[in-house]
Design a protein around this motif. Structure first.
Motif, PDB file in Angstrom:
ATOM      1  N   PRO A  12       0.842  -1.208   0.000  1.00  9.25           N
ATOM      2  CA  PRO A  12       0.000   0.000   0.000  1.00  9.25           C
ATOM      3  C   PRO A  12       0.874   1.254   0.000  1.00  9.25           C
ATOM      4  CG  PRO A  12      -0.855  -1.606   1.548  1.00  9.25           C
ATOM      5  CD  PRO A  12       0.454  -2.151   1.063  1.00  9.25           C
ATOM      6  N   GLY A  13       0.450   2.208  -0.815  1.00  6.28           N
ATOM      7  CA  GLY A  13       1.239   3.425  -0.973  1.00  6.28           C
ATOM      8  C   GLY A  13       2.296   3.342  -2.045  1.00  6.28           C
ATOM      9  N   ASP A  60     -13.270   8.308 -11.045  1.00  5.07           N
ATOM     10  CA  ASP A  60     -13.051   9.040  -9.797  1.00  5.07           C
ATOM     11  C   ASP A  60     -12.185   8.242  -8.823  1.00  5.07           C
ATOM     12  OD1 ASP A  60     -16.375  10.554  -9.681  1.00  5.07           O
ATOM     13  OD2 ASP A  60     -14.540  11.169 -10.702  1.00  5.07           O
ATOM     14  N   SER A  61     -12.303   6.926  -8.883  1.00  6.75           N
ATOM     15  CA  SER A  61     -11.577   6.073  -7.937  1.00  6.75           C
ATOM     16  C   SER A  61     -10.065   6.129  -8.123  1.00  6.75           C
ATOM     17  CB  SER A  61     -12.064   4.625  -8.060  1.00  6.75           C
ATOM     18  OG  SER A  61     -11.843   4.130  -9.373  1.00  6.75           O
ATOM     19  N   VAL A  62      -9.617   6.565  -9.300  1.00  3.57           N
ATOM     20  CA  VAL A  62      -8.171   6.571  -9.560  1.00  3.57           C
ATOM     21  C   VAL A  62      -7.646   7.956  -9.926  1.00  3.57           C
ATOM     22  CG1 VAL A  62      -8.300   4.181 -10.311  1.00  3.57           C
ATOM     23  CG2 VAL A  62      -8.338   6.012 -12.024  1.00  3.57           C
ATOM     24  N   ASN A  83       0.411   5.632  -5.192  1.00  2.00           N
ATOM     25  CA  ASN A  83      -0.395   5.625  -3.966  1.00  2.00           C
ATOM     26  C   ASN A  83      -1.431   4.498  -4.013  1.00  2.00           C
ATOM     27  OD1 ASN A  83      -1.314   6.445  -1.455  1.00  2.00           O
ATOM     28  ND2 ASN A  83      -2.678   8.022  -2.284  1.00  2.00           N
ATOM     29  N   LEU A  84      -0.945   3.325  -4.342  1.00  3.33           N
ATOM     30  CA  LEU A  84      -1.852   2.193  -4.496  1.00  3.33           C
ATOM     31  C   LEU A  84      -2.483   1.802  -3.170  1.00  3.33           C
ATOM     32  CD1 LEU A  84       0.252   0.218  -7.084  1.00  3.33           C
ATOM     33  CD2 LEU A  84      -2.126   0.911  -7.393  1.00  3.33           C
ATOM     34  N   LYS A  85      -3.726   1.356  -3.270  1.00  2.01           N
ATOM     35  CA  LYS A  85      -4.504   0.968  -2.105  1.00  2.01           C
ATOM     36  C   LYS A  85      -4.927  -0.491  -2.233  1.00  2.01           C
ATOM     37  CE  LYS A  85      -6.481   5.629  -2.093  1.00  2.01           C
ATOM     38  NZ  LYS A  85      -7.733   6.422  -2.131  1.00  2.01           N
ATOM     39  N   GLN A 115      -2.469  -9.657 -13.080  1.00  2.00           N
ATOM     40  CA  GLN A 115      -2.899  -9.521 -11.687  1.00  2.00           C
ATOM     41  C   GLN A 115      -2.055  -8.476 -10.965  1.00  2.00           C
ATOM     42  OE1 GLN A 115      -5.431 -11.214  -9.869  1.00  2.00           O
ATOM     43  NE2 GLN A 115      -4.907  -9.762  -8.247  1.00  2.00           N
ATOM     44  N   VAL A 116      -2.736  -7.577 -10.292  1.00  2.00           N
ATOM     45  CA  VAL A 116      -2.085  -6.616  -9.412  1.00  2.00           C
ATOM     46  C   VAL A 116      -2.663  -6.822  -8.016  1.00  2.00           C
ATOM     47  CG1 VAL A 116      -1.757  -4.182  -8.859  1.00  2.00           C
ATOM     48  CG2 VAL A 116      -1.675  -4.941 -11.247  1.00  2.00           C
ATOM     49  N   THR A 117      -1.790  -7.035  -7.065  1.00  2.10           N
ATOM     50  CA  THR A 117      -2.210  -7.233  -5.688  1.00  2.10           C
ATOM     51  C   THR A 117      -1.546  -6.180  -4.819  1.00  2.10           C
ATOM     52  OG1 THR A 117      -2.450  -9.622  -6.031  1.00  2.10           O
ATOM     53  CG2 THR A 117      -2.325  -8.838  -3.755  1.00  2.10           C
ATOM     54  N   VAL A 118      -2.368  -5.444  -4.088  1.00  3.52           N
ATOM     55  CA  VAL A 118      -1.842  -4.410  -3.196  1.00  3.52           C
ATOM     56  C   VAL A 118      -2.082  -4.891  -1.770  1.00  3.52           C
ATOM     57  CG1 VAL A 118      -1.898  -1.991  -2.537  1.00  3.52           C
ATOM     58  CG2 VAL A 118      -2.420  -2.660  -4.904  1.00  3.52           C
TER      59      VAL A 118
END
Length: 120
Positions: A12-13, A60-62, A83-85, A115-118
């Motif tokens: 995260p972040g 809006d989410s990104v 700033n990934l969440k 796949q992206v995993t935060v």
């Protein structure tokens, strides 16, 4: 064929840049969109870029965290994510179509997804 770059695990972040490269297509002749799919949820349009003047659009989410860009010389479109969440976790797809849209139905060709995993 559209091919997304490998995603991965990000804290995260953190930041990650995805690329969408094409063979058999000249990306500058198409609008390109990025989408995210999470199990149990509808596919979400994140960002798109027009084919000619390069106008870009964001959900809006990104907005303010993701940036879409294209490198015509490399026939590639990028999605820079910062700033990934944890809620950004999902399978990311790029797609091309005649005009920019956040609706997946507007796109004709899709990549295979990455796949992206935060998570910490």
């Amino acid at each position: 064929q559209l091919v997304e770059s490998e995603g991965g695990l990000v804290q995260p972040g953190g930041s990650l840049t995805l690329s969408c490269s094409a063979s058999g297509f000249i990306l500058e002749y198409y609008a390109t969109g990025w989408f995210r799919q999470v199990p149990g949820k509808e596919r979400e349009g994140l960002s798109c870029i027009s084919r000619d003047d390069g106008d870009s659009f964001y959900a809006d989410s990104v907005k303010g965290r993701f940036t879409i860009s294209r490198d015509n010389a490399k026939n590639t479109v990028y999605l820079q994510m910062s700033n990934l969440k944890p809620e950004d976790t999902g399978v990311y797809y790029c797609a091309i179509g005649p005009w920019p849209s956040m609706r997946g139905s507007e796109y004709r060709y899709w990549g295979q997804g990455t796949q992206v995993t935060v998570s910490s």
